[in-house]
Design a protein around this motif. Structure first.
Motif, PDB file in Angstrom:
ATOM      1  N   GLN A  86      73.738  12.744  96.526  1.00  0.00           N
ATOM      2  CA  GLN A  86      75.066  13.189  96.123  1.00  0.00           C
ATOM      3  C   GLN A  86      75.975  13.535  97.300  1.00  0.00           C
ATOM      4  N   PHE A  87      75.413  13.977  98.432  1.00  0.00           N
ATOM      5  CA  PHE A  87      76.212  14.377  99.582  1.00  0.00           C
ATOM      6  C   PHE A  87      76.153  13.320 100.681  1.00  0.00           C
ATOM      7  N   PRO A  88      77.195  13.251 101.531  1.00  0.00           N
ATOM      8  CA  PRO A  88      77.091  12.400 102.723  1.00  0.00           C
ATOM      9  C   PRO A  88      75.968  12.906 103.633  1.00  0.00           C
ATOM     10  N   LEU A  89      75.173  11.981 104.147  1.00  0.00           N
ATOM     11  CA  LEU A  89      74.046  12.326 105.001  1.00  0.00           C
ATOM     12  C   LEU A  89      74.428  12.286 106.476  1.00  0.00           C
ATOM     13  N   PRO A  90      73.828  13.155 107.308  1.00  0.00           N
ATOM     14  CA  PRO A  90      72.925  14.259 106.933  1.00  0.00           C
ATOM     15  C   PRO A  90      73.729  15.455 106.437  1.00  0.00           C
ATOM     16  N   HIS A  91      73.064  16.339 105.699  1.00  0.00           N
ATOM     17  CA  HIS A  91      73.750  17.543 105.222  1.00  0.00           C
ATOM     18  C   HIS A  91      72.772  18.716 105.231  1.00  0.00           C
ATOM     19  N   SER A  92      73.319  19.909 105.074  1.00  0.00           N
ATOM     20  CA  SER A  92      72.507  21.129 105.144  1.00  0.00           C
ATOM     21  C   SER A  92      72.699  22.003 103.915  1.00  0.00           C
ATOM     22  N   ARG A  93      72.932  21.382 102.774  1.00  0.00           N
ATOM     23  CA  ARG A  93      73.254  22.147 101.573  1.00  0.00           C
ATOM     24  C   ARG A  93      72.064  22.359 100.643  1.00  0.00           C
ATOM     25  N   GLY A  94      70.924  21.750 100.956  1.00  0.00           N
ATOM     26  CA  GLY A  94      69.790  21.835 100.049  1.00  0.00           C
ATOM     27  C   GLY A  94      68.603  22.560 100.640  1.00  0.00           C
ATOM     28  N   SER A  95      67.422  21.914 100.537  1.00  0.00           N
ATOM     29  CA  SER A  95      66.167  22.554 100.921  1.00  0.00           C
ATOM     30  C   SER A  95      65.424  21.820 102.028  1.00  0.00           C
ATOM     31  N   SER A  96      65.950  20.688 102.504  1.00  0.00           N
ATOM     32  CA  SER A  96      65.164  19.842 103.406  1.00  0.00           C
ATOM     33  C   SER A  96      65.694  19.789 104.834  1.00  0.00           C
ATOM     34  N   HIS A  97      66.763  20.498 105.126  1.00  0.00           N
ATOM     35  CA  HIS A  97      67.346  20.435 106.462  1.00  0.00           C
ATOM     36  C   HIS A  97      66.674  21.433 107.402  1.00  0.00           C
ATOM     37  N   GLY A  98      67.046  21.373 108.663  1.00  0.00           N
ATOM     38  CA  GLY A  98      66.504  22.292 109.654  1.00  0.00           C
ATOM     39  C   GLY A  98      65.519  21.592 110.569  1.00  0.00           C
ATOM     40  N   GLN A  99      65.127  22.304 111.611  1.00  0.00           N
ATOM     41  CA  GLN A  99      64.292  21.674 112.625  1.00  0.00           C
ATOM     42  C   GLN A  99      62.803  21.852 112.401  1.00  0.00           C
ATOM     43  N   SER A 100      62.389  22.805 111.571  1.00  0.00           N
ATOM     44  CA  SER A 100      60.945  23.063 111.500  1.00  0.00           C
ATOM     45  C   SER A 100      60.497  23.474 110.108  1.00  0.00           C
ATOM     46  N   ARG A 101      59.271  23.055 109.780  1.00  0.00           N
ATOM     47  CA  ARG A 101      58.550  23.527 108.604  1.00  0.00           C
ATOM     48  C   ARG A 101      57.084  23.705 109.004  1.00  0.00           C
ATOM     49  N   ILE A 102      56.412  24.634 108.351  1.00  0.00           N
ATOM     50  CA  ILE A 102      54.980  24.806 108.567  1.00  0.00           C
ATOM     51  C   ILE A 102      54.221  23.715 107.823  1.00  0.00           C
ATOM     52  N   THR A 103      53.169  23.202 108.445  1.00  0.00           N
ATOM     53  CA  THR A 103      52.197  22.395 107.716  1.00  0.00           C
ATOM     54  C   THR A 103      50.818  23.002 107.934  1.00  0.00           C
ATOM     55  N   ARG A 104      49.978  22.906 106.919  1.00  0.00           N
ATOM     56  CA  ARG A 104      48.671  23.572 106.960  1.00  0.00           C
ATOM     57  C   ARG A 104      47.766  22.960 105.906  1.00  0.00           C
ATOM     58  N   LYS A 105      46.475  23.065 106.155  1.00  0.00           N
ATOM     59  CA  LYS A 105      45.491  22.762 105.125  1.00  0.00           C
ATOM     60  C   LYS A 105      44.989  24.044 104.468  1.00  0.00           C
ATOM     61  N   ALA A 106      45.273  25.173 105.080  1.00  0.00           N
ATOM     62  CA  ALA A 106      44.846  26.469 104.559  1.00  0.00           C
ATOM     63  C   ALA A 106      45.675  26.828 103.333  1.00  0.00           C
TER      64      ALA A 106
END
Length: 385
Positions: free
Chosen positions: A36-56
Protein backbone atom coordinates in the motif's frame (compact mmCIF):
# COMPACT_ATOMS: atom_id res chain seq x y z
CA UNK A 1 -9.00 -4.73 -15.21
CA UNK A 2 -5.99 -6.66 -16.43
CA UNK A 3 -6.56 -9.96 -18.22
CA UNK A 4 -3.62 -11.45 -16.32
CA UNK A 5 -4.51 -14.07 -13.71
CA UNK A 6 -1.71 -14.69 -11.23
CA UNK A 7 -1.20 -17.99 -9.49
CA UNK A 8 -0.96 -16.07 -6.21
CA UNK A 9 -1.38 -12.43 -5.25
CA UNK A 10 0.28 -11.45 -1.97
CA UNK A 11 -1.07 -8.41 -0.14
CA UNK A 12 1.48 -6.65 2.03
CA UNK A 13 5.21 -6.37 1.35
CA UNK A 14 6.35 -6.50 4.95
CA UNK A 15 8.67 -9.30 5.92
CA UNK A 16 6.01 -12.06 6.02
CA UNK A 17 4.39 -11.14 2.72
CA UNK A 18 7.75 -10.64 1.04
CA UNK A 19 8.95 -14.01 2.35
CA UNK A 20 5.84 -15.73 0.96
CA UNK A 21 6.24 -14.00 -2.40
CA UNK A 22 9.94 -14.95 -2.55
CA UNK A 23 9.11 -18.60 -1.78
CA UNK A 24 6.43 -18.75 -4.48
CA UNK A 25 8.43 -17.01 -7.19
CA UNK A 26 11.42 -19.25 -6.48
CA UNK A 27 9.10 -22.21 -7.11
CA UNK A 28 8.12 -20.74 -10.48
CA UNK A 29 4.66 -19.54 -9.48
CA UNK A 30 3.34 -16.45 -11.27
CA UNK A 31 3.21 -14.13 -8.26
CA UNK A 32 2.20 -10.51 -7.68
CA UNK A 33 3.19 -8.64 -4.51
CA UNK A 34 1.14 -5.54 -3.63
CA UNK A 35 2.19 -2.92 -1.06
CA UNK A 36 0.00 0.00 0.00
CA UNK A 37 2.89 2.43 0.66
CA UNK A 38 5.78 3.52 -1.58
CA UNK A 39 8.83 1.43 -0.72
CA UNK A 40 10.86 1.61 1.42
CA UNK A 41 8.75 2.89 4.30
CA UNK A 42 8.78 2.89 8.10
CA UNK A 43 5.08 2.83 8.91
CA UNK A 44 4.64 -0.84 9.78
CA UNK A 45 6.47 -3.62 11.62
CA UNK A 46 9.33 -4.65 9.31
CA UNK A 47 11.57 -1.59 9.08
CA UNK A 48 14.73 -0.82 11.03
CA UNK A 49 18.25 -2.13 11.08
CA UNK A 50 18.04 -5.03 13.52
CA UNK A 51 15.93 -7.90 14.81
CA UNK A 52 16.83 -10.72 17.18
CA UNK A 53 16.99 -14.24 15.83
CA UNK A 54 17.20 -17.27 18.11
CA UNK A 55 16.42 -20.93 18.43
CA UNK A 56 15.80 -20.50 22.15
CA UNK A 57 12.02 -20.68 22.58
CA UNK A 58 9.82 -22.18 25.24
CA UNK A 59 7.71 -23.90 22.57
CA UNK A 60 9.11 -26.83 20.60
CA UNK A 61 7.28 -25.88 17.42
CA UNK A 62 9.16 -22.57 17.20
CA UNK A 63 12.55 -24.12 17.91
CA UNK A 64 11.84 -26.72 15.23
CA UNK A 65 10.90 -24.01 12.72
CA UNK A 66 14.01 -22.00 13.50
CA UNK A 67 16.31 -24.79 12.28
CA UNK A 68 15.03 -24.32 8.75
CA UNK A 69 14.60 -20.56 9.10
CA UNK A 70 18.28 -20.18 9.99
CA UNK A 71 19.30 -22.19 6.92
CA UNK A 72 17.08 -20.05 4.67
CA UNK A 73 18.52 -16.82 6.07
CA UNK A 74 21.97 -18.08 5.11
CA UNK A 75 20.76 -19.05 1.64
CA UNK A 76 19.02 -15.70 1.13
CA UNK A 77 22.13 -13.70 1.92
CA UNK A 78 24.15 -15.82 -0.53
CA UNK A 79 21.59 -15.15 -3.24
CA UNK A 80 21.42 -11.42 -2.50
CA UNK A 81 25.17 -10.94 -2.04
CA UNK A 82 25.03 -9.00 1.24
CA UNK A 83 24.90 -9.85 4.92
CA UNK A 84 21.49 -10.60 6.37
CA UNK A 85 22.33 -12.63 9.49
CA UNK A 86 25.11 -11.97 12.01
CA UNK A 87 25.51 -15.01 14.25
CA UNK A 88 26.55 -13.27 17.46
CA UNK A 89 24.75 -15.60 19.89
CA UNK A 90 21.71 -14.86 22.05
CA UNK A 91 20.87 -15.14 25.75
CA UNK A 92 17.51 -15.70 27.45
CA UNK A 93 17.58 -14.11 30.93
CA UNK A 94 15.43 -15.20 33.86
CA UNK A 95 15.40 -16.83 37.25
CA UNK A 96 17.76 -19.79 37.52
CA UNK A 97 15.79 -23.04 37.44
CA UNK A 98 12.60 -21.06 36.84
CA UNK A 99 10.04 -22.11 34.25
CA UNK A 100 11.23 -19.70 31.58
CA UNK A 101 14.85 -20.82 31.46
CA UNK A 102 14.00 -24.48 32.08
CA UNK A 103 11.49 -24.47 29.21
CA UNK A 104 14.00 -22.84 26.84
CA UNK A 105 16.66 -25.38 27.73
CA UNK A 106 14.25 -28.30 27.38
CA UNK A 107 13.02 -27.18 23.96
CA UNK A 108 16.55 -26.67 22.69
CA UNK A 109 17.59 -30.08 23.98
CA UNK A 110 14.60 -31.89 22.47
CA UNK A 111 15.27 -30.25 19.10
CA UNK A 112 19.00 -31.01 19.08
CA UNK A 113 20.09 -27.37 19.23
CA UNK A 114 23.25 -26.26 20.97
CA UNK A 115 22.95 -24.28 24.20
CA UNK A 116 24.47 -23.57 27.59
CA UNK A 117 22.48 -23.23 30.81
CA UNK A 118 24.70 -21.06 32.99
CA UNK A 119 24.77 -21.22 36.77
CA UNK A 120 24.24 -17.77 38.37
CA UNK A 121 27.92 -17.32 39.25
CA UNK A 122 28.93 -18.13 35.65
CA UNK A 123 26.29 -15.74 34.33
CA UNK A 124 27.74 -12.91 36.43
CA UNK A 125 31.30 -13.78 35.40
CA UNK A 126 30.55 -13.94 31.69
CA UNK A 127 28.36 -10.83 31.60
CA UNK A 128 29.90 -8.35 34.06
CA UNK A 129 28.11 -5.47 32.32
CA UNK A 130 24.79 -6.75 33.75
CA UNK A 131 23.52 -6.34 37.29
CA UNK A 132 20.85 -8.88 38.26
CA UNK A 133 19.78 -10.57 41.50
CA UNK A 134 21.88 -13.51 42.62
CA UNK A 135 19.21 -16.03 41.58
CA UNK A 136 19.19 -14.90 37.92
CA UNK A 137 21.01 -16.56 35.05
CA UNK A 138 20.63 -17.27 31.34
CA UNK A 139 20.33 -19.90 28.65
CA UNK A 140 22.91 -19.10 25.98
CA UNK A 141 21.96 -19.91 22.38
CA UNK A 142 25.13 -19.73 20.24
CA UNK A 143 23.17 -20.03 16.99
CA UNK A 144 21.16 -16.88 17.63
CA UNK A 145 22.13 -13.38 16.65
CA UNK A 146 21.09 -10.29 14.73
CA UNK A 147 19.09 -10.03 11.52
CA UNK A 148 19.78 -6.94 9.42
CA UNK A 149 16.10 -6.16 9.05
CA UNK A 150 16.11 -3.57 6.25
CA UNK A 151 18.68 -5.58 4.29
CA UNK A 152 16.73 -8.79 4.84
CA UNK A 153 13.51 -7.23 3.56
CA UNK A 154 15.33 -5.82 0.54
CA UNK A 155 16.87 -9.24 -0.13
CA UNK A 156 13.46 -10.93 -0.16
CA UNK A 157 12.05 -8.34 -2.54
CA UNK A 158 15.08 -8.24 -4.84
CA UNK A 159 15.25 -12.03 -5.14
CA UNK A 160 11.47 -12.22 -5.59
CA UNK A 161 11.79 -9.98 -8.63
CA UNK A 162 14.88 -11.82 -9.87
CA UNK A 163 12.85 -15.04 -9.90
CA UNK A 164 10.17 -13.37 -12.04
CA UNK A 165 7.80 -11.91 -9.47
CA UNK A 166 6.08 -8.57 -9.95
CA UNK A 167 6.14 -6.00 -7.14
CA UNK A 168 3.82 -2.98 -7.17
CA UNK A 169 4.06 -0.46 -4.34
CA UNK A 170 1.74 2.47 -3.67
CA UNK A 171 -1.15 0.07 -4.38
CA UNK A 172 -3.53 -0.08 -1.43
CA UNK A 173 -6.07 -2.88 -1.69
CA UNK A 174 -9.51 -1.34 -1.11
CA UNK A 175 -11.70 -4.36 -1.85
CA UNK A 176 -11.34 -8.12 -2.21
CA UNK A 177 -13.99 -10.04 -4.16
CA UNK A 178 -14.12 -13.76 -3.45
CA UNK A 179 -14.53 -16.41 -6.11
CA UNK A 180 -12.65 -19.16 -7.89
CA UNK A 181 -10.61 -16.27 -9.19
CA UNK A 182 -10.15 -13.61 -6.49
CA UNK A 183 -10.27 -9.97 -7.58
CA UNK A 184 -8.36 -7.30 -5.68
CA UNK A 185 -9.22 -3.66 -6.27
CA UNK A 186 -6.82 -0.75 -5.75
CA UNK A 187 -7.39 2.95 -6.57
CA UNK A 188 -5.60 2.62 -9.91
CA UNK A 189 -6.18 -0.96 -11.08
CA UNK A 190 -7.68 -4.34 -10.27
CA UNK A 191 -5.73 -7.58 -10.13
CA UNK A 192 -6.77 -11.22 -10.19
CA UNK A 193 -5.33 -14.34 -8.66
CA UNK A 194 -6.23 -17.99 -8.26
CA UNK A 195 -5.15 -17.63 -4.64
CA UNK A 196 -4.42 -14.72 -2.34
CA UNK A 197 -2.19 -14.40 0.71
CA UNK A 198 -2.98 -11.48 3.02
CA UNK A 199 -0.15 -10.27 5.30
CA UNK A 200 -1.42 -6.82 6.30
CA UNK A 201 0.53 -6.33 9.54
CA UNK A 202 -1.14 -3.72 11.77
CA UNK A 203 -3.77 -3.05 9.10
CA UNK A 204 -5.21 -6.56 9.57
CA UNK A 205 -8.55 -5.45 10.98
CA UNK A 206 -8.98 -2.85 8.24
CA UNK A 207 -8.68 -5.42 5.46
CA UNK A 208 -10.21 -8.51 7.14
CA UNK A 209 -13.43 -7.09 8.57
CA UNK A 210 -14.96 -6.43 5.11
CA UNK A 211 -14.36 -10.15 4.49
CA UNK A 212 -16.38 -10.98 7.62
CA UNK A 213 -13.32 -11.93 9.66
CA UNK A 214 -12.92 -10.42 13.11
CA UNK A 215 -9.89 -11.48 15.14
CA UNK A 216 -8.98 -10.42 18.69
CA UNK A 217 -5.93 -8.47 17.57
CA UNK A 218 -4.28 -5.76 19.63
CA UNK A 219 -2.12 -3.29 17.73
CA UNK A 220 0.56 -1.65 19.88
CA UNK A 221 3.14 1.04 19.31
CA UNK A 222 6.56 -0.05 20.53
CA UNK A 223 8.99 2.62 21.65
CA UNK A 224 12.42 1.67 20.34
CA UNK A 225 15.07 3.18 22.63
CA UNK A 226 18.83 3.56 22.35
CA UNK A 227 20.99 4.20 25.42
CA UNK A 228 24.41 5.82 25.30
CA UNK A 229 27.34 3.90 26.72
CA UNK A 230 29.28 5.68 29.44
CA UNK A 231 32.87 6.39 28.48
CA UNK A 232 35.54 4.19 30.01
CA UNK A 233 33.08 2.36 32.24
CA UNK A 234 34.01 -1.21 33.13
CA UNK A 235 30.34 -2.13 32.77
CA UNK A 236 30.14 -0.94 29.16
CA UNK A 237 28.01 -3.61 27.42
CA UNK A 238 29.73 -3.52 24.01
CA UNK A 239 30.25 -7.31 24.08
CA UNK A 240 26.74 -8.12 25.23
CA UNK A 241 24.80 -10.61 23.14
CA UNK A 242 21.26 -9.89 21.98
CA UNK A 243 19.03 -10.81 24.90
CA UNK A 244 15.46 -11.34 26.02
CA UNK A 245 14.59 -10.73 29.66
CA UNK A 246 11.43 -12.53 30.69
CA UNK A 247 9.11 -10.60 33.01
CA UNK A 248 11.75 -8.53 34.74
CA UNK A 249 10.92 -6.91 38.05
CA UNK A 250 10.10 -3.22 37.81
CA UNK A 251 8.55 -3.38 34.33
CA UNK A 252 5.05 -4.42 35.44
CA UNK A 253 5.82 -7.98 34.43
CA UNK A 254 6.48 -7.06 30.80
CA UNK A 255 9.44 -8.50 28.94
CA UNK A 256 12.48 -6.55 27.74
CA UNK A 257 14.80 -7.19 24.81
CA UNK A 258 18.05 -5.63 23.69
CA UNK A 259 21.06 -5.58 21.38
CA UNK A 260 24.70 -4.58 21.67
CA UNK A 261 25.98 -1.38 20.05
CA UNK A 262 25.28 -2.04 16.36
CA UNK A 263 23.03 0.55 14.74
CA UNK A 264 24.23 3.77 16.33
CA UNK A 265 27.88 3.81 17.47
CA UNK A 266 28.13 3.85 21.24
CA UNK A 267 24.43 3.17 21.77
CA UNK A 268 22.78 -0.01 23.04
CA UNK A 269 19.23 -0.82 21.93
CA UNK A 270 16.98 -1.85 24.84
CA UNK A 271 13.19 -1.85 24.54
CA UNK A 272 10.05 -2.77 26.43
CA UNK A 273 8.26 -5.66 24.70
CA UNK A 274 4.94 -3.87 25.17
CA UNK A 275 3.30 -0.56 24.37
CA UNK A 276 0.09 1.48 24.16
CA UNK A 277 -2.74 0.18 22.00
CA UNK A 278 -3.19 2.15 18.80
CA UNK A 279 -4.85 2.34 15.41
CA UNK A 280 -2.12 1.94 12.79
CA UNK A 281 -3.40 5.02 10.99
CA UNK A 282 -2.81 7.16 14.09
CA UNK A 283 0.19 5.56 15.76
CA UNK A 284 1.92 8.82 16.69
CA UNK A 285 -0.97 9.98 18.83
CA UNK A 286 -0.20 7.41 21.55
CA UNK A 287 1.38 8.42 24.86
CA UNK A 288 4.50 6.35 25.53
CA UNK A 289 6.00 8.38 28.38
CA UNK A 290 5.13 5.60 30.84
CA UNK A 291 7.10 3.08 28.75
CA UNK A 292 10.14 5.33 28.67
CA UNK A 293 9.88 5.89 32.43
CA UNK A 294 9.73 2.13 33.06
CA UNK A 295 12.78 1.57 30.91
CA UNK A 296 14.73 4.31 32.65
CA UNK A 297 14.25 2.41 35.92
CA UNK A 298 15.20 -0.84 34.26
CA UNK A 299 18.39 0.48 32.68
CA UNK A 300 19.41 2.24 35.87
CA UNK A 301 19.04 -1.02 37.82
CA UNK A 302 20.46 -3.56 35.37
CA UNK A 303 22.83 -1.66 33.06
CA UNK A 304 25.18 0.50 35.14
CA UNK A 305 27.37 1.13 32.09
CA UNK A 306 24.64 3.06 30.26
CA UNK A 307 23.30 6.57 30.65
CA UNK A 308 19.90 6.20 32.37
CA UNK A 309 17.92 8.18 29.77
CA UNK A 310 17.53 7.21 26.11
CA UNK A 311 19.23 9.54 23.65
CA UNK A 312 17.51 8.14 20.53
CA UNK A 313 13.82 7.11 20.37
CA UNK A 314 12.09 5.51 17.38
CA UNK A 315 8.86 3.55 16.88
CA UNK A 316 7.65 0.20 15.58
CA UNK A 317 4.27 -1.59 15.66
CA UNK A 318 3.28 -4.99 17.03
CA UNK A 319 0.05 -6.78 16.14
CA UNK A 320 -0.63 -9.19 19.01
CA UNK A 321 -2.96 -12.13 19.46
CA UNK A 322 -4.09 -13.12 22.98
CA UNK A 323 -1.73 -16.13 23.03
CA UNK A 324 1.05 -14.31 21.09
CA UNK A 325 1.04 -16.93 18.31
CA UNK A 326 0.20 -15.80 14.77
CA UNK A 327 -2.75 -16.90 12.66
CA UNK A 328 -1.61 -18.89 9.61
CA UNK A 329 -4.72 -20.29 7.99
CA UNK A 330 -7.44 -19.95 5.38
CA UNK A 331 -10.17 -17.43 6.11
CA UNK A 332 -13.53 -19.07 6.87
CA UNK A 333 -15.45 -19.92 3.73
CA UNK A 334 -12.55 -19.55 1.27
CA UNK A 335 -9.91 -22.15 0.49
CA UNK A 336 -8.03 -19.74 -1.78
CA UNK A 337 -7.56 -16.82 0.63
CA UNK A 338 -4.82 -17.33 3.23
CA UNK A 339 -3.89 -14.98 6.06
CA UNK A 340 -0.73 -14.46 8.08
CA UNK A 341 -1.40 -12.03 10.92
CA UNK A 342 -0.74 -11.41 14.61
CA UNK A 343 3.00 -12.08 14.86
CA UNK A 344 3.12 -10.42 18.28
CA UNK A 345 6.58 -8.92 17.99
CA UNK A 346 8.51 -12.11 17.24
CA UNK A 347 7.67 -12.94 13.64
CA UNK A 348 10.63 -11.50 11.73
CA UNK A 349 13.00 -14.37 12.54
CA UNK A 350 10.32 -16.92 11.60
CA UNK A 351 9.52 -15.35 8.22
CA UNK A 352 11.41 -17.88 6.05
CA UNK A 353 9.22 -20.69 7.41
CA UNK A 354 6.08 -18.56 7.62
CA UNK A 355 6.49 -17.59 3.98
CA UNK A 356 6.91 -21.24 3.03
CA UNK A 357 3.81 -22.53 4.85
CA UNK A 358 1.66 -19.63 3.64
CA UNK A 359 2.80 -20.39 0.11
CA UNK A 360 2.03 -24.07 0.54
CA UNK A 361 -1.48 -23.26 1.81
CA UNK A 362 -2.05 -20.93 -1.15
CA UNK A 363 -1.05 -23.75 -3.51
CA UNK A 364 -3.46 -26.16 -1.80
CA UNK A 365 -0.65 -28.28 -0.39
CA UNK A 366 -0.11 -29.83 2.99
CA UNK A 367 2.20 -27.49 4.92
CA UNK A 368 5.63 -28.70 6.01
CA UNK A 369 4.85 -27.99 9.68
CA UNK A 370 1.89 -28.71 11.89
CA UNK A 371 -0.18 -25.54 12.06
CA UNK A 372 -2.52 -26.40 14.94
CA UNK A 373 -1.04 -23.67 17.19
CA UNK A 374 -1.80 -21.14 14.43
CA UNK A 375 -5.34 -22.08 13.41
CA UNK A 376 -7.89 -19.30 13.08
CA UNK A 377 -10.62 -21.27 14.87
CA UNK A 378 -8.75 -21.25 18.18
CA UNK A 379 -10.37 -17.84 18.71
CA UNK A 380 -14.16 -17.70 19.18
CA UNK A 381 -16.40 -15.40 17.19
CA UNK A 382 -13.75 -14.73 14.60
CA UNK A 383 -16.16 -14.81 11.66
CA UNK A 384 -19.47 -13.17 10.89
CA UNK A 385 -20.24 -14.19 7.33
Amino acid sequence: MSDVVYDVVVVGAGVEGSAAAYYLAKRGKKTLLLEQFPLPHSRGSSHGQSRITRKAYQQDFYTEMMHEATDVWRQLEKEAGWEVFSQTGFIAIGKYKGNYLDNNASSLQRNNARFEYLAPQDFRRRYPMLRYPDDYSCVADPEGGILRADKALLAYQAMFQKYGGRLIDGAKVTNIRRGNIVTLETPNASYRGRSVIICPGPWASHILRPLGVKLPLKTMRITVMYWKERDNDRHTPSKLHPFYDHGVRGCRGHDVYGFPSEEYPGHVKICLHYGPEIDAEFRDQADDKWAIDLMKEYVREHFPGLEPSPSIVETCIYTNTPDEHPVLDYIPGSRNIVIGVGFSGHGFKLSPVVGKVLGQLACGEKPSYGLNPFRIDRFPLQASL
